[in-house]
Every structure is written in C-alpha cells, then in structure tokens.
Write a protein that holds these residues in place. Structure first.
Motif, PDB file in Angstrom:
ATOM      1  N   VAL A   8       5.947 -13.812   3.678  1.00 33.92           N
ATOM      2  CA  VAL A   8       5.386 -12.755   2.835  1.00 33.92           C
ATOM      3  C   VAL A   8       3.967 -12.469   3.301  1.00 33.92           C
ATOM      4  N   LYS A   9       3.719 -11.225   3.732  1.00 32.84           N
ATOM      5  CA  LYS A   9       2.404 -10.835   4.230  1.00 32.84           C
ATOM      6  C   LYS A   9       1.703  -9.871   3.292  1.00 32.84           C
ATOM      7  N   ASN A  10       2.421  -9.386   2.277  1.00 33.04           N
ATOM      8  CA  ASN A  10       1.795  -8.507   1.300  1.00 33.04           C
ATOM      9  C   ASN A  10       0.663  -9.287   0.641  1.00 33.04           C
ATOM     10  N   PRO A  11      -0.567  -8.747   0.614  1.00 33.29           N
ATOM     11  CA  PRO A  11      -1.701  -9.515   0.084  1.00 33.29           C
ATOM     12  C   PRO A  11      -1.562  -9.918  -1.388  1.00 33.29           C
ATOM     13  N   HIS A  12      -0.722  -9.224  -2.132  1.00 33.75           N
ATOM     14  CA  HIS A  12      -0.506  -9.551  -3.539  1.00 33.75           C
ATOM     15  C   HIS A  12       0.786 -10.335  -3.747  1.00 33.75           C
ATOM     16  N   PRO A  30      25.805  -3.728  -2.991  1.00 36.68           N
ATOM     17  CA  PRO A  30      26.819  -4.131  -3.964  1.00 36.68           C
ATOM     18  C   PRO A  30      27.061  -5.641  -4.060  1.00 36.68           C
ATOM     19  N   GLY A  31      26.710  -6.378  -3.032  1.00 38.66           N
ATOM     20  CA  GLY A  31      26.956  -7.819  -3.047  1.00 38.66           C
ATOM     21  C   GLY A  31      25.814  -8.606  -3.663  1.00 38.66           C
ATOM     22  N   LYS A  32      25.980  -9.921  -3.660  1.00 44.77           N
ATOM     23  CA  LYS A  32      24.979 -10.826  -4.227  1.00 44.77           C
ATOM     24  C   LYS A  32      23.909 -11.137  -3.187  1.00 44.77           C
ATOM     25  N   ILE A  33      22.648 -11.103  -3.625  1.00 46.93           N
ATOM     26  CA  ILE A  33      21.523 -11.487  -2.778  1.00 46.93           C
ATOM     27  C   ILE A  33      20.666 -12.460  -3.577  1.00 46.93           C
ATOM     28  N   VAL A  34      20.310 -13.568  -2.928  1.00 43.38           N
ATOM     29  CA  VAL A  34      19.517 -14.612  -3.570  1.00 43.38           C
ATOM     30  C   VAL A  34      18.243 -14.816  -2.760  1.00 43.38           C
ATOM     31  N   VAL A  35      17.147 -15.086  -3.469  1.00 44.72           N
ATOM     32  CA  VAL A  35      15.877 -15.429  -2.833  1.00 44.72           C
ATOM     33  C   VAL A  35      15.600 -16.895  -3.143  1.00 44.72           C
ATOM     34  N   LYS A  45      18.099  -9.254  -7.504  1.00 44.51           N
ATOM     35  CA  LYS A  45      18.233  -8.036  -8.299  1.00 44.51           C
ATOM     36  C   LYS A  45      17.589  -8.172  -9.676  1.00 44.51           C
ATOM     37  N   SER A  46      16.932  -9.302  -9.930  1.00 46.80           N
ATOM     38  CA  SER A  46      16.325  -9.580 -11.228  1.00 46.80           C
ATOM     39  C   SER A  46      14.801  -9.578 -11.110  1.00 46.80           C
ATOM     40  N   ILE A  47      14.146  -8.605 -11.738  1.00 47.47           N
ATOM     41  CA  ILE A  47      12.690  -8.538 -11.685  1.00 47.47           C
ATOM     42  C   ILE A  47      12.069  -9.793 -12.295  1.00 47.47           C
ATOM     43  N   LEU A  48      12.631 -10.277 -13.395  1.00 48.45           N
ATOM     44  CA  LEU A  48      12.105 -11.494 -14.008  1.00 48.45           C
ATOM     45  C   LEU A  48      12.285 -12.700 -13.097  1.00 48.45           C
ATOM     46  N   GLY A  49      13.438 -12.760 -12.424  1.00 49.50           N
ATOM     47  CA  GLY A  49      13.693 -13.856 -11.502  1.00 49.50           C
ATOM     48  C   GLY A  49      12.702 -13.875 -10.348  1.00 49.50           C
ATOM     49  N   ILE A  50      12.443 -12.712  -9.765  1.00 46.33           N
ATOM     50  CA  ILE A  50      11.511 -12.612  -8.642  1.00 46.33           C
ATOM     51  C   ILE A  50      10.088 -12.920  -9.101  1.00 46.33           C
ATOM     52  N   MET A  51       9.671 -12.324 -10.212  1.00 41.10           N
ATOM     53  CA  MET A  51       8.304 -12.536 -10.711  1.00 41.10           C
ATOM     54  C   MET A  51       8.077 -14.002 -11.095  1.00 41.10           C
ATOM     55  N   SER A  52       9.088 -14.661 -11.643  1.00 38.94           N
ATOM     56  CA  SER A  52       8.926 -16.047 -12.091  1.00 38.94           C
ATOM     57  C   SER A  52       8.787 -17.030 -10.930  1.00 38.94           C
ATOM     58  N   MET A  53       9.142 -16.601  -9.732  1.00 34.30           N
ATOM     59  CA  MET A  53       9.033 -17.498  -8.577  1.00 34.30           C
ATOM     60  C   MET A  53       7.598 -17.633  -8.083  1.00 34.30           C
ATOM     61  N   GLY A  54       6.737 -16.704  -8.474  1.00 33.39           N
ATOM     62  CA  GLY A  54       5.337 -16.784  -8.060  1.00 33.39           C
ATOM     63  C   GLY A  54       5.157 -16.687  -6.557  1.00 33.39           C
ATOM     64  N   ILE A  55       5.840 -15.744  -5.940  1.00 34.82           N
ATOM     65  CA  ILE A  55       5.790 -15.590  -4.483  1.00 34.82           C
ATOM     66  C   ILE A  55       4.462 -14.933  -4.101  1.00 34.82           C
ATOM     67  N   GLU A  56       3.675 -15.642  -3.291  1.00 30.78           N
ATOM     68  CA  GLU A  56       2.346 -15.182  -2.916  1.00 30.78           C
ATOM     69  C   GLU A  56       2.252 -14.938  -1.417  1.00 30.78           C
ATOM     70  N   ILE A  80       9.428  -4.809   2.845  1.00 33.41           N
ATOM     71  CA  ILE A  80       8.670  -4.775   1.581  1.00 33.41           C
ATOM     72  C   ILE A  80       7.785  -6.019   1.471  1.00 33.41           C
ATOM     73  N   ALA A  81       8.338  -7.177   1.790  1.00 30.96           N
ATOM     74  CA  ALA A  81       7.586  -8.439   1.688  1.00 30.96           C
ATOM     75  C   ALA A  81       6.424  -8.480   2.679  1.00 30.96           C
ATOM     76  N   GLN A  82       6.528  -7.722   3.766  1.00 34.23           N
ATOM     77  CA  GLN A  82       5.487  -7.762   4.782  1.00 34.23           C
ATOM     78  C   GLN A  82       4.571  -6.540   4.762  1.00 34.23           C
ATOM     79  N   ASP A  83       4.840  -5.592   3.885  1.00 31.27           N
ATOM     80  CA  ASP A  83       4.032  -4.372   3.810  1.00 31.27           C
ATOM     81  C   ASP A  83       2.672  -4.689   3.189  1.00 31.27           C
ATOM     82  N   THR A  84       1.615  -4.527   3.942  1.00 31.83           N
ATOM     83  CA  THR A  84       0.267  -4.839   3.461  1.00 31.83           C
ATOM     84  C   THR A  84      -0.372  -3.676   2.711  1.00 31.83           C
ATOM     85  N   SER A  85       0.327  -2.545   2.613  1.00 31.14           N
ATOM     86  CA  SER A  85      -0.264  -1.377   1.939  1.00 31.14           C
ATOM     87  C   SER A  85       0.160  -1.235   0.477  1.00 31.14           C
ATOM     88  N   LEU A  86       1.067  -2.092   0.012  1.00 35.65           N
ATOM     89  CA  LEU A  86       1.538  -1.974  -1.367  1.00 35.65           C
ATOM     90  C   LEU A  86       0.607  -2.675  -2.332  1.00 35.65           C
TER      91      LEU A  86
END
Length: 86
Positions: A8-12, A30-35, A45-56, A80-86
């Motif tokens: 992850v290169k996004n500064p936030h 359409p399929g399952k994707i896990v982080v 696909k879960s905003i709460l799931g992604i946010m709760s991981m605290g990915i920095e 998206i994870a590497q975009d430094t402009s977001l």
C-alpha cells in the motif's frame, strides 16, 4: 485460489475515500475477494471490513480471489492501493 501481494503506497492507507473506491471495485466482481493483513482477513466488498483492518501506507496486503476475470480486478485494486493522489 489466486493471490497477489500488494504494498500500500497511498499516503492515507485504505481509509475513507480510497477504501470506498476499493470496495466499489471489488463489488463489481461477481466472485469472492478477500484481503489479508497480518493474519486477519476481511471481505474486500465490505467497507467496514476494510476500514477495521487499519491498512496504512507501507503495509503489505494479500488479495485472494477466484474466477476467470480475477487478474484485471487485482490490477484495479492494486492501482487504488498504490495511488498516491487519493
């Protein structure tokens, strides 16, 4: 199951706007994707799931998924994870 390791290169990290874009892109598949980060897994696909991981910025995550069109989705999620402009 296909996997891709992404730094992850996004500064936030994956917080607020980047997380929303990440989840929207994952939801278009359409399929399952896990982080995975540090032994914890969340539905991409879960905003709460992604946010709760605290990915920095600087964290390494593993994308896992199955399906014929998973590689283009992995490409988009990695961008998206590497975009430094977001």
């Amino acid at each position: 199951m296909n996997q891709r390791i992404v730094e992850v290169k996004n500064p936030h990290g994956l917080h607020a706007r980047p997380a929303a874009l990440f989840v929207q892109k994952a939801a278009s598949f359409p399929g399952k994707i896990v982080v995975e980060k540090g032994g914890k897994e969340a539905d991409a696909k879960s905003i709460l799931g992604i946010m709760s991981m605290g990915i920095e910025c600087g964290d390494t995550i593993t994308l896992k998924g199955e399906g014929d069109q998973i590689e283009p989705v992995f490409d988009a999620l990695e961008a998206i994870a590497q975009d430094t402009s977001l």
